[in-house]
Scaffold this motif. Structure first.
Motif, short mmCIF file in Angstrom:
data_model
loop_
_atom_site.label_atom_id
_atom_site.label_comp_id
_atom_site.label_asym_id
_atom_site.label_seq_id
_atom_site.Cartn_x
_atom_site.Cartn_y
_atom_site.Cartn_z
N VAL A 1 -11.64 53.46 23.12
CA VAL A 1 -12.58 52.34 23.08
C VAL A 1 -11.79 51.04 22.94
CG1 VAL A 1 -14.49 51.27 21.82
CG2 VAL A 1 -14.43 53.74 22.13
N ALA A 2 -10.72 51.09 22.13
CA ALA A 2 -9.85 49.91 21.99
C ALA A 2 -9.24 49.56 23.35
CB ALA A 2 -8.76 50.17 20.97
N MET A 3 -8.83 50.59 24.10
CA MET A 3 -8.26 50.36 25.43
C MET A 3 -9.28 49.67 26.33
SD MET A 3 -8.32 51.70 28.79
CE MET A 3 -8.80 53.43 28.77
N ILE A 4 -10.52 50.17 26.32
CA ILE A 4 -11.56 49.56 27.16
C ILE A 4 -11.78 48.11 26.72
CG2 ILE A 4 -14.01 49.64 27.79
CD1 ILE A 4 -13.82 52.68 27.60
N GLY A 5 -11.75 47.88 25.41
CA GLY A 5 -11.88 46.53 24.89
C GLY A 5 -10.78 45.63 25.44
N PRO B 1 -13.08 30.68 27.44
CA PRO B 1 -12.32 30.29 26.26
C PRO B 1 -12.33 31.39 25.21
CG PRO B 1 -14.44 29.21 26.27
CD PRO B 1 -14.36 29.96 27.55
N LEU B 2 -11.37 31.31 24.27
CA LEU B 2 -11.20 32.36 23.27
C LEU B 2 -12.46 32.61 22.45
CD1 LEU B 2 -8.90 34.23 22.48
CD2 LEU B 2 -8.29 32.65 20.65
N TRP B 3 -13.18 31.51 22.13
CA TRP B 3 -14.35 31.70 21.27
C TRP B 3 -15.49 32.43 21.97
CZ3 TRP B 3 -18.86 29.32 22.82
CH2 TRP B 3 -18.74 28.26 23.72
N VAL B 4 -15.40 32.56 23.30
CA VAL B 4 -16.36 33.40 24.02
C VAL B 4 -15.79 34.81 24.19
CG1 VAL B 4 -17.70 33.68 26.14
CG2 VAL B 4 -17.19 31.39 25.28
N ILE B 5 -14.47 34.86 24.44
CA ILE B 5 -13.84 36.16 24.70
C ILE B 5 -13.98 37.09 23.50
CG2 ILE B 5 -11.61 37.29 25.06
CD1 ILE B 5 -10.76 35.02 26.79
N VAL B 6 -13.74 36.57 22.30
CA VAL B 6 -13.76 37.45 21.12
C VAL B 6 -15.13 38.11 20.93
CG1 VAL B 6 -13.48 37.55 18.63
CG2 VAL B 6 -11.82 36.29 20.01
N PRO B 7 -16.23 37.33 20.86
CA PRO B 7 -17.51 38.03 20.71
C PRO B 7 -17.85 38.93 21.89
CG PRO B 7 -17.82 35.63 20.86
CD PRO B 7 -16.36 35.88 20.75
N ALA B 8 -17.45 38.54 23.09
CA ALA B 8 -17.75 39.37 24.25
C ALA B 8 -17.04 40.72 24.13
CB ALA B 8 -17.32 38.66 25.54
N THR B 9 -15.77 40.68 23.66
CA THR B 9 -15.02 41.92 23.49
C THR B 9 -15.64 42.78 22.40
OG1 THR B 9 -13.02 40.80 24.19
CG2 THR B 9 -12.74 42.88 23.04
N LEU B 10 -16.06 42.14 21.31
CA LEU B 10 -16.74 42.89 20.24
C LEU B 10 -17.96 43.60 20.82
CD1 LEU B 10 -16.64 40.31 17.29
CD2 LEU B 10 -15.42 42.47 17.43
N ALA B 11 -18.72 42.89 21.66
CA ALA B 11 -19.93 43.47 22.22
C ALA B 11 -19.60 44.64 23.13
CB ALA B 11 -20.70 42.40 23.00
N VAL B 12 -18.55 44.50 23.93
CA VAL B 12 -18.18 45.61 24.82
C VAL B 12 -17.81 46.84 24.01
CG1 VAL B 12 -16.42 46.42 26.44
CG2 VAL B 12 -17.46 44.19 26.77
N GLY B 13 -16.95 46.66 22.99
CA GLY B 13 -16.56 47.79 22.14
C GLY B 13 -17.77 48.45 21.52
N ALA B 14 -18.68 47.64 20.98
CA ALA B 14 -19.87 48.18 20.33
C ALA B 14 -20.71 48.97 21.33
CB ALA B 14 -20.69 47.04 19.73
N ALA B 15 -20.90 48.40 22.53
CA ALA B 15 -21.75 49.05 23.53
C ALA B 15 -21.13 50.37 23.98
CB ALA B 15 -21.94 48.12 24.73
N VAL B 16 -19.82 50.35 24.25
CA VAL B 16 -19.17 51.58 24.73
C VAL B 16 -19.30 52.69 23.69
CG1 VAL B 16 -16.94 52.62 25.32
CG2 VAL B 16 -17.57 50.41 26.28
#
Lengths: 297, 395, 358
Positions: free
Chosen positions: A43-47, A61-76
C-alpha cells in the motif's frame, strides 16, 4: 557526546520515523482484526507511485499532494479489506496472513507487469534538501519534516483512538468483536475505518520514502513491510505505542551497528539486528509494550 | 470415493501435462532456436529484463534482414523469477527444446545454476552480463562471456583513480550480498594498493538498502579525510548512493564500475548534484561509434525509452555473438557454433570488439572511463587490457 | 458399495498391505519416469518431490502443534551446505574451501550419508535454537524464526573459507534423482503419518487445541513441541541436501524469506495438519507454476504465473478457509481419525496461531 554520535542518532531517528509510520499502521490493523497484513508495505508502494507518477507529475503543490496521497492509501487499504479480508473474518488467523501474502504478490507482479521493475527517479516539489546545522550535526528540511510528520501522526492517532467516538468504538472492537457488536457498534464500519487509517499512514510513508531517497519501484514495499512487521512485533503486536517504539529501535539499531562497530562486522548487520530482536523477545516474550497473552481456558 | 477420484485425477493430469511438453526434432526449414534465461520478475528483474528486451530487438532485426542461413531465428525466453530452482528447471527445459545456444543473466550465481546444464548437453551458453573472470574456467568449453571480467574493469578504474584523479586515500563501500560487487571491490583494492594508494576504511551494505546515512556519516568522520570513495553497487543502488552523498554536502570524487552505468546515476541525484562521478564500463555510453548510435536509436524506437543500463546492450551483443558464429560456421549445429564462438576475433559488438584470445576465455575488451558532470555522461578515456593476459586468479 | 470399494475397505484394515502396495506403485512410477521422461520433466517432478518433503514436514510441526515457524529455509540452508561440502570432490575442496578441517577436506561422501548428515546438522541447529525460541508464541515465534533465516544467511555469506560466501558452491555433483527424492518423500510421509496417528500425534494435537488443558492432563508440551520442531528441521535439512544436488549450485540467497512463504502457503492450502493435503498442495503449486509458463511466454506477460497463483490462493482461502483437507487426511476419513471431520473444523481450528487472545 561527539558530533559523530549525534549525527548517527539523527540518522537513526529519521530512518526509525519511517519504519515507525509503517509499523503503526500495521499494528493498528492488527489490534482490531488480529491480521498480520503483509500487503501493508505494498500500500505504501501504491502511495508512492500515485504521489510521484500522478500528483507530482500533474504539477500539484505539496499541500495538495499530501492529503491526496493519504486518501489513496486509505482507499486502497479499505478496498483490499472489503474484497478479501471481510469475507474471511471468521476464518483461522493464519488464513488472513496467507491471504495478505497473496495480495502482496499480486500487487507486486501487477506492478512489474504494468510499470516494469525498473526503478524510477522521482522528486518532491519544493526545496526540501537544504542542510541545517544542529549542534555540529547535519539535518535537511525534509528530515525535520519526516520526524515531525511521524510524531504528529502518532499524536493525532492517539487522540483519535482515545477521544473520538470512532476511536473508542475501535478500541471496543479490538477488545471483543462480538461484545462490541452487541453494544450496537457498527463493527464493519469500524474495521473499514481502521484499515483506512492504517492505509493512509502507509501512503504517507510511501511519499516520505520516495521523497527522501528519490527512487521508487514496484517491489519497494517489501522491505519496509517486513521491517514494519518486525518493528510491530518487537513493540508488542497490537500496541500502537509499542509499534512506534519498535520502529525507532529498529532504525536506530541498523544505523548504529553500521556506524559504531568496526567495519569488518558491518556485513553482519542483519544478523546482529535479528539476533538482538530474538534476545529482546526471549526476555520479554510479549514484546516491549505488549499485553501478555492470556491462557485460554 | 469422490475425493479419491479427484486425487487420481490431479495426479494423472499432472503427468499428462508434463508428458505433453516434449520437443520436436530440428529440420532445416524450422527456425533456429535460442534460449534466453533471465529473471524477469523478483529482485533481479531490473537488471535482467532490459537485457532480454535488447536480445529480442536483435532477433527481430535479424529476422527482418532474412534470418540466419535462410532460417528464421526464434528466441525462447524463460522467466526464472530470481529463483535458482526455477533457473535449474528452465535450463533443463531449454536444452530439451532443441535450442542451439542459450544466453542469459547479469549475475554470476544465476549463470552457475544454468550454464552447467548447457555444458553437459553440448550447447553453448553465452552470458550477457555476468563478469566473474573465472566463469569459463568453472563451467567449461561451452561457456562464453559477452562482457569483460571484473578484474579488468576494477583495474581500469583503479588506475584512473590513482593516476588521473590523483587519489591516494579512499574509502570502499561494498554491497556484501552479491558476488559481483564483492569481486569488484576485491580487485579494486588490490590494484589501488599496488598503485601506492591507501584504503582508509571499508563499509558494507546489502542489496535492497535505501538508506546510506550511516555509511556517509562514517565517511565524514574519517580523519584525515578521504579523497575519494569507491562504491561497489548494482544499478538500483547507484543513484541512491550518489544522491545521498552529494546531499550531505560531500563533493569528493565517487568512483565505481559498470554497476553505475545507468541513467539513474544522473537522474536520481538530479543534474545539480550528479557531479564528479567516475566509473569504468563497456565502451558504449557516450561513444560515437556507428553501431552504438544505431543501437540506441533502434532501442528507443522499439521501446520508447533509452536503454536502461549497460546490461541492455550486452543482451543485444550476446545474440549478435551467436548470430555471428552461426554465419561464420555456416551451420546451426551447437558444436559448430561453439567452435566458431571460440574463434571469434574482433567481433564489432555495441559494447566494444570481442575476441577470445586469452587462456581464460575472458574477452580482453577496451573499457571506457566515464564521468558524470551536471547530469551528463562523458567518455574520458579508453583503457586497454593486455591481450592474452592471464590474470593471477584463484578459485 | 461396489466390489472395488469392498477391496479398499479390506485394504484399510490391513495398513501393511496398503503400504507395500503404495510403495510398489510408487516404485513403478519412478522407474517409468526415469526411463521415459526427459531430464526437464524429471527435474520438475524432482522439485515437486522436494516441495512435498518441505510442506509435509512443516505441516507436521506447524499444523499439528500450532507452532508458527517460518524457519524451514534456515534448516534447508544448513542441510544443503553440509551435504554439499561433504559430497564436493576432495580434489577441489582443498583449494576452494581452505577453511575446512582436515578430515572433511579429504573425504568425499556419497549422497545418502551426506543427506543424513545434512538432516542431522539441521536438527541439531533446531534443537539449540528451539530450546529458547519455542517459548515464544504465534507471531513472536514467526519473527524469531524469520530471524533465524537471516542469521544463517548472513553467517554463510561471511564464512568464505568454508562456504565460498556470496558466489556459493557451484559445480556440485548431480546426484539427486527421482529415486532418492521420492525415497525421502516416502520416508517423510511414513514417519510423520505414524507419529500423527500414534498417541504422540494426539498429544501434539492437544497442544494445538488447548495448551493449558493438555498441560493439565500431563502432556509435556515443551518437550513435544521441541521434538516436532527438530523433526521438521531434519526433513528440511534433507530437502536442502536433495535440492543442492539437483540444482548443483548453492548460494546464501538460494533460500530466503520468499521460500518460507511458499512453504507456508502449501501447508495452509492443504489444510493445517493434513499431511496428504500438504503433499497435494505442493504438487499442485509446482504443476501450475510450470504449466502456465507457455501461456506467460505467448502473451509476453511475465509475472502472470505469480498473479494467477496468488489469485487462486486467495480464492481457495475465501471459499475453503480450512484448506483443501482441514486437518484430516483425505484417505482416512472413515478410519479412526484424530480430530473431527474436516467439514466441522473450520471455525474451531485456529491453525498456527494458538491462544492469541491479547
Amino acid at each position: 557526546m561527539s558530533a559523530y554520535v549525534l549525527q548517527q542518532l539523527i540518522n537513526g531517528l529519521v530512518l526509525g520515523s519511517m519504519y515507525a509510520l509503517v509499523a503503526v499502521g500495521f499494528s493498528m490493523i492488527y489490534s482490531i482484526v488480529r491480521l498480520i497484513n503483509f500487503a501493508h508495505g505494498d500500500v505504501a508502494m501504491i502511495g508512492a507511485f500515485s504521489t510521484f507518477l500522478v500528483f507530482a507529475a500533474a504539477g500539484l503543490p505539496l499541500w495538495v499532494i499530501v492529503p491526496a496521497t493519504l486518501a489513496v492509501g486509505a482507499a486502497v487499504a479499505a478496498i483490499i479489506e472489503f474484497l478479501v479480508f471481510r469475507p474471511q473474518r471468521q476464518a483461522p488467523q493464519v488464513n488472513g496472513f496467507i491471504t495478505s501474502l497473496g495480495v502482496s504478490i499480486l500487487i507486486q507482479n501487477v506492478g512489474i507487469l504494468l510499470l516494469s521493475a525498473q526503478p524510477r527517479s522521482v522528486r518532491l516539489p519544493g526545496l526540501l534538501r537544504t542542510n541545517h546545522d544542529f549542534f555540529g550535526a547535519r539535518v535537511t528540511t525534509l528530515d525535520i519534516l519526516i520526524v515531525a510528520a511521524t510524531l504528529i501522526s502518532l499524536l493525532v492517532l492517539t487522540l483519535f483512538v482515545k477521544r473520538t467516538r470512532l476511536g473508542i468504538a475501535m478500541r471496543a472492537t479490538s477488545e471483543n468483536v462480538s461484545a462490541a457488536q452487541l453494544m450496537g457498534i457498527p463493527v464493519n464500519r469500524v474495521i473499514t475505518a481502521a484499515f483506512a487509517v492504517g492505509g493512509a499512514l502507509a501512503g504517507l510513508a510511501g511519499l516520505m520514502w520516495g521523497g527522501r531517497y528519490g527512487q521508487i519501484d514496484p517491489l519497494m514495499g517489501f522491505v519496509p513491510g517486513l521491517k514494519a512487521f518486525v518493528a510491530a512485533v518487537i513493540g508488542g503486536v497490537g500496541s500502537l505505542a509499542g509499534a512506534a517504539l519498535g520502529g525507532y529501535l529498529l532504525g536506530m539499531a541498523e544505523i548504529m551497528i553500521v556506524g559504531m562497530l568496526p567495519s569488518e562486522y558491518g556485513s553482519y548487520r542483519d544478523a546482529f539486528v535479528f539476533g538482538l530482536l530474538i534476545l529482546v523477545l526471549l526476555v520479554m516474550p510479549n514484546g516491549l509494550l505488549g499485553k501478555p497473552a492470556e491462557e485460554r481456558a | 470415493m469422490k475425493r479419491r477420484d479427484l486425487l487420481t485425477g490431479v495426479a494423472a493430469g499432472a503427468l499428462a501435462l508434463s508428458l505433453g511438453i516434449g520437443g520436436a526434432s530440428a529440420q532445416d526449414d524450422e527456425p533456429i532456436r535460442i534460449a534466453a534465461l533471465y529473471n524477469l520478475t523478483g529482485g533481479m528483474s531490473s537488471i535482467d529484463a532490459p537485457a532480454l528486451a535488447a536480445a529480442e530487438l536483435r532477433v527481430k532485426q535479424i529476422n527482418e534482414a532474412g534470418g540466419l542461413l535462410g532460417r528464421e531465428v526464434e528466441l525462447i525466453s524463460y522467466d526464472t523469477r530470481t529463483d535458482q530452482g526455477e533457473t535449474a528447471t528452465a535450463a533443463q527445459e531449454a536444452v530439451s527444446e532443441d535450442v542451439v545456444a542459450g544466453i542469459g543473466y547479469g549475475d554470476t550465481t544465476f549463470v552457475m545454476a544454468a550454464a552447467p546444464t548447457f555444458q553437459e548437453n553440448g550447447i553453448p551458453f553465452v552470458t550477457s552480463g555476468a563478469t566473474h573472470p573465472m566463469l569459463p574456467t568453472w563451467v567449461g568449453d561451452y561457456m562464453f562471456m559477452t562482457a569483460f571480467g571484473d578484474d579488468d574493469q576494477s583495474y581500469a578504474i583503479a588506475d584512473y583513480a590513482s593516476e588521473e584523479l590523483d587519489l591516494d586515500r579512499v574509502m570502499v563501500w561494498t554491497d556484501e550480498s552479491m558476488d559481483f560487487t564483492k569481486a569488484l571491490s576485491k580487485f579494486f583494492k588490490e590494484r589501488f594498493k599496488e598503485n601506492g594508494g591507501e584504503i582508509a576504511e571499508e563499509v558494507s551494505f546489502m542489496m535492497g538498502d535505501t538508506d546510506f546515512s550511516s555509511q556517509i556519516s562514517r565517511m565524514e568522520s574519517l580523519d584525515p579525510p578521504v579523497e575519494g570513495v569507491f562504491i561497489s553497487a548494482i544499478p538500483s543502488e547507484a543513484g541512491l548512493t550518489v544522491r545521498q552523498i552529494r546531499e550531505a554536502g560531500i563533493d569528493i570524487p565517487i568512483v565505481s564500475g559498470d554497476g553505475f552505468d545507468t541513467p539513474l546515476v544522473a537522474e536520481t541525484p538530479g543534474p545539480e548534484l550528479a557531479n564528479d562521478v567516475y566509473f569504468s564500463s563497456h565502451t558504449y555510453r557516450g561513444d560515437d561509434r556507428p553501431e552504438v548510435e544505431q543501437f540506441i536509436a533502434d532501442y528507443e524506437e522499439e521501446y520508447d525509452r533509452p536503454p536502461e543500463n549497460s546490461f541492455t546492450p550486452l543482451g543485444y551483443d550476446a545474440i549478435g555473438l551467436i548470430a555471428n558464429a552461426i554465419e561464420t560456421a555456416g551451420s546451426a549445429d551447437p558444436a559448430d557454433i561453439r567452435d566458431a564462438l571460440e574463434q571469434t576475433r574482433d567481433y564489432k559488438a555495441v559494447t566494444g570488439p570481442i575476441s577470445y584470445t586469452r587462456e581464460n576465455m575472458v574477452p580482453p575488451k577496451p573499457i571506457s572511463i566515464i564521468e558524470v558532470q551536471g547530469g551528463e555522461f562523458n567518455v574520458l578515456e579508453i583503457w586497454r587490457p593486455e591481450e592474452g593476459l592471464e590474470g593471477e586468479l584463484q578459485e | 458399495m461396489t466390489g472395488g470399494t469392498g477391496m479398499m475397505d479390506r485394504l484399510r484394515h490391513n495398513p501393511a498391505a496398503l503400504g507395500i502396495g503404495l510403495l510398489l506403485i510408487g516404485a513403478a512410477l519412478i522407474a517409468g519416469a526415469e526411463a521415459w521422461l526427459t531430464p526437464f520433466e524429471r527435474t520438475v517432478i524432482g522439485f515437486a518431490g522436494i516441495n512435498i518433503i518441505l510442506a509435509v514436514s512443516l505441516s507436521f510441526s506447524n499444523g499439528l502443534t500450532g507452532l508458527f515457524s517460518l524457519g524451514h529455509p534456515a534448516f534447508m540452508m544448513l542441510g544443503g551446505y553440509t551435504a554439499a561440502i561433504l559430497t564436493f570432490p576432495a580434489m577441489r575442496k582443498s583449494t576452494m574451501l581452505p577453511g575446512l578441517p582436515e578430515f572433511i577436506a579429504t573425504s568425499e561422501l556419497s549422497l545418502l550419508p551426506a543427506t543424513l548428515a545434512g538432516g542431522v546438522v539441521a536438527a541439531v541447529a533446531a534443537l539449540i535454537a528451539g530450546f529458547p525460541v519455542l517459548r515464544l508464541r504465534g507471531h513472536y515465534l514467526a519473527v524469531a524464526t524469520l530471524g533465524l533465516i537471516v542469521i544463517v544467511q548472513v553467517l554463510i555469506n561471511n564464512m568464505d573459507s568454508i562456504t565460498r560466501g556470496a558466489i556459493g558452491l557451484a559445480g556440485l555433483p548431480r546426484l539427486s534423482n527421482l529415486w532418492w527424492i521420492y525415497g525421502w518423500v516416502a520416508v517423510t510421509l511414513f514417519v510423520t503419518w505414524q507419529l500423527k496417528h500414534a498417541s504422540l500425534g494426539r498429544a501434539l494435537m492437544s497442544i494445538r487445541e488447548n495448551e493449558l488443558a493438555s498441560a493439565s492432563i500431563g502432556v509435556r508440551r515443551a518437550r513435544l513441541k521441541l521434538f516436532a520442531f527438530v523433526l521438521g528441521a531434519f526433513f528440511a535439512g534433507v530437502a536442502g541436501a536433495l535440492w543442492a544436488h539437483l540444482v548443483t549450485n548453492l548460494t546464501p540467497n538460494s533460500f530466503g524469506i520468499v521460500t518460507a512463504f511458499m512453504i507456508v502457503v502449501m501447508v495452509v492450502l492443504g489444510g493445517s495438519g493434513s499431511l496428504i493435503g500438504a503433499a497435494l498442495a505442493a504438487i499442485a503449486l509446482s504443476v501450475i507454476s510450470e504449466a502456465a509458463r507457455p501461456i506467460e511466454r505467448a502473451i509476453d506477460a511475465y509475472g502472470l504465473v505469480q498473479i494467477v497463483t496468488a489469485t487462486l490462493l486467495i480464492a481457495v482461502l475465501l471459499f475453503r478457509p480450512q484448506g483443501l483437507f482441514g486437518s484430516g487426511e483425505p484417505v482416512t476419513r472413515r478410519m479412526t481419525t484424530p480430530g473431527k471431520p474436516p467439514s466441522k473444523t473450520s471455525h474451531e481450528h485456529r491453525g498456527g496461531f494458538p491462544n492469541e487472545t491479547s
